[in-house]
Every structure is written in C-alpha cells, then in structure tokens.
Design an enzyme around this catalytic site. Sequence first.
Site, PDB file in Angstrom:
ATOM      1  N   LYS A  14     -13.448  -5.895  -2.388  1.00 36.52           N
ATOM      2  CA  LYS A  14     -14.034  -4.854  -3.261  1.00 36.52           C
ATOM      3  C   LYS A  14     -15.498  -4.724  -3.570  1.00 36.52           C
ATOM      4  O   LYS A  14     -16.001  -5.790  -3.377  1.00 36.52           O
ATOM      5  CB  LYS A  14     -13.089  -4.337  -4.369  1.00 36.52           C
ATOM      6  CG  LYS A  14     -11.535  -4.145  -3.812  1.00 36.52           C
ATOM      7  CD  LYS A  14     -11.189  -2.754  -3.188  1.00 36.52           C
ATOM      8  CE  LYS A  14     -10.046  -2.815  -2.586  1.00 36.52           C
ATOM      9  NZ  LYS A  14      -8.675  -2.825  -3.015  1.00 36.52           N
TER      10      LYS A  14
HETATM   11  C1  LIG Z   1      -7.254  -2.665  -3.052  1.00 34.52           C
HETATM   12  C2  LIG Z   1      -6.575  -1.285  -3.320  1.00 34.52           C
HETATM   13  C3  LIG Z   1      -5.517  -1.033  -4.592  1.00 34.52           C
HETATM   14  C4  LIG Z   1      -4.987  -2.389  -4.962  1.00 34.52           C
HETATM   15  O1  LIG Z   1      -5.919  -2.954  -5.766  1.00 34.52           O
HETATM   16  P1  LIG Z   1      -5.438  -4.560  -6.318  1.00 34.52           P
HETATM   17  O2  LIG Z   1      -6.729  -4.899  -7.261  1.00 34.52           O
HETATM   18  O3  LIG Z   1      -5.629  -5.354  -4.995  1.00 34.52           O
HETATM   19  O4  LIG Z   1      -4.150  -4.384  -6.852  1.00 34.52           O
HETATM   20  C5  LIG Z   1      -5.042   0.135  -4.801  1.00 34.52           C
HETATM   21  N1  LIG Z   1      -5.342   1.223  -4.304  1.00 34.52           N
HETATM   22  C6  LIG Z   1      -6.352   1.257  -3.073  1.00 34.52           C
HETATM   23  C7  LIG Z   1      -6.912   2.333  -2.317  1.00 34.52           C
HETATM   24  C8  LIG Z   1      -6.976   0.051  -2.718  1.00 34.52           C
HETATM   25  O5  LIG Z   1      -7.723  -0.205  -1.394  1.00 34.52           O
END
Ligand SMILES: *Cc1c(COP(=O)(O)O)cnc(C)c1O
Length: 383
Positions: A185
């Site tokens: 991210k």
């Molecule tokens: C990555 C992601 C999540 C989950 O995030 P985590 O921190 O891995 O639990 C939820 N929604 C979207 C759209 C994502 O891309």
Amino acid sequence: MPEFIPFALPDIGEEEISEVVDSLRSGWLTTGPKTKRFEQYFADFIGSGVEAIAVNSATSGLHLALEALGIGPGDEVITTVHTFTATAEVIRYLGANPVFVDINLATLNIDASKIEAAITPRTKAIMPVHFGGLACDMQSILTIAQKHQLKVVEDAAHAIPTTYQGKLIGSLDSDVTVYSFYATKTIATGEGGMLVTRNPEIAQRCRTMRLHGINRDAFDRYTSTKPSWYYEVVAPGFKYNMTDVAASLGIHQLKKAKTLQQQRAAIANRYNIELSDLPLHLPALPADGDIHSWHLYVIRLADSVQVSRNNFIEQLAAKGIGCSVHYIPLHLHPYWRDTYNLCLEDFPQASYASERIVSLPIYTKMTEADQTHIIEIINKTLT
Ligand SMILES: *Cc1c(COP(=O)(O)O)cnc(C)c1O
C-alpha cells in the site's frame, strides 16, 4: 535495469529502520508509546477532529467499524463488487449480507447512481472503496446515506493521501474511515491499519473491541482505588492491536506520505503521456485540485486489441515486468458467486472490466530506466 521489475515494492528508509531498532532495544515490542505516537500523528494528519485507532490490518479495522455501528445478523451492507474480498468478508463476520453494486467503467469505483436501487428495509450501511486511490463520488453517497439513514464506512485501503473536494479522505462526513498499511500500500508497515472517526462512542467501542473487550477507561487508573493490574472485560473482543514495531515504520512512512504520493503521481503522469496513443483506456484522473494517491495504475485494453489480457500480462512477464489484476471482481469468486447466486449479467461493467484490466508497476523506487523499459515493451506488445 533490474532483472525483474516487480509490480510493487515498499520504500523503507533509514529513519524507519532506526525507529524499529529503537523499539527493539526499548524492550517494548507490542502496543505501546510508538503506537500512541502514530495514532496522534495520524489524527493530526487527517485533521477535522478525528480520533485515530491503530489496528493490525485494514480488515480488522473494517470489522471493528461495522461491529461498533451495530451491524448484525440479517443486516445488509451495500458495497462495490470490484474490490478485494476483505471489504465484503467483514460483513459476513457479523452475519450480515453484502449487497453488491456495479461500477462506473471509467473510474472502476462504485456507480453511485445504482446504490438507491440496492437499498432494502434491511440495509444498514454503505461501504465505498476508493479504488486505486481515486475518491468515489462521496457527495452522492453521503446524500443517499443521509436520506435513507444509513451509516457510511469508507474502505480507504488505497486512499492515503487521497482528497475529495479538497478534503483528505477520512475528514468527510462518513462514520468511519479505514486505511491499510499492508506491504504494497501507499504507506506500509508490513501489516497494519488505521481506523478514524469523529464519533467518540464509536471510537470507544473500537478501542475496547480491538483488545479482547477490555475496558481500561471505565475508571481512572490514577485516582481510582483499584490497583493498576485491574481491568474489566465488557465484551468478547478481538486481538486486533498494532505492534510498536509496525508503528515505528508507520510514523516515518506517514511523514513521507505526501512526498511518496508526488513520486507516484510523477510515474502516473509519465504513463499518461507516453501511453496515450496506444489502444488502451488510461485510468480516470482526479477532479481539478484533488489528489489521487496512485496506489494502483490500471489500464484497460481497448476492444480493438487482439491479444488477450492474460496473454498481454504473460508477454510483459516474459520481458521481466510484473503486472497484476485488481481485481478479479467478487462475483467471479466461488464463495461470493455461489452464496449470493451472482452472475456476470448482474454486473455488466465490472464483468466487462474484469477481462480487460491490467495493473502496471507503480512504486516510488521505480527508476526512469525501468519505466522507459515498461513503456517500450507495452508499445511493442500493442502495435
Ligand atoms: C488491502 C485491502 C484491504 C485489506 O487490507 P489489510 O490491511 O491487508 O487487511 C481491504 N480493502 C481493500 C480494497 C484493499 O486493497
């Protein structure tokens, strides 16, 4: 040029490394002073008087948000079909049912004009996802929510530091906003997430449920006659707290969030210019003056392109370029398809997009030479 250009890569500097080492030396590994600092810093970053609650993932944060809003068995939550399964699975954790809505083909965000038709007497909330880091049509979504008295939980896993009408995502009038710091991210702590809200009762419930349903705020630990080891369990909570090791990364990643965004925007901008003559649809741009986080750079192959999307990705992989697909929409996954009897025709735009979209590499450490190579190979593949 590296042998393989990955699809994504975290950008961890010496500041992050030193902070992690400092945490390790301090003897405080789990939730402690660094997590508190990260929360305060995050709340200040978003502004508008939000409280920030650090968690071990966005999935945890979304679960806590829906739980705190009282979502329960039989309730319905409206969300987009074009998302990661985490968005919808947390609805199932609570025994509630997701109601999926199709997307706008240009933005790949939920088509706000289709939300009202999905509302039933059981609908309790709307969960928009700012896909790729481009803000959803929040004005329409918040207006619909207000009209039908629905809660709004923003899945902002891609959306730091995205803005909508000049305001950072997280500072709008929704009930809760949740960010992800997963390794790929825009700011990364390996695993981690943050929940923000302006509602003190929701914040209190999320804090309690984040750590086993333990309520330490029910009494003042300093003036209370109760000993310091005393606590009360008020609910069967979860184990969703962030570690100080992760927070150490987060503190410095957040400081760089705007710089990292500018680097991503520069890469996106070069793609926008140099891919513009090819038979493909470029990603939608943010409104004038707004910020796209550019977590993802998703192109859509034009109908005139003979090569299939899968073959396109294979050809790039053969040249050392890692692409991906965001997402295989939820109606194509066996669990969601079979549980809710979803079919392709229910989501014409998402179904169409799912066959043609490709996520190109975008990460701050990408060199100009890397990008030149990617652009060259795409040119060769499509012409
Ligand atoms: C990555 C992601 C999540 C989950 O995030 P985590 O921190 O891995 O639990 C939820 N929604 C979207 C759209 C994502 O891309």
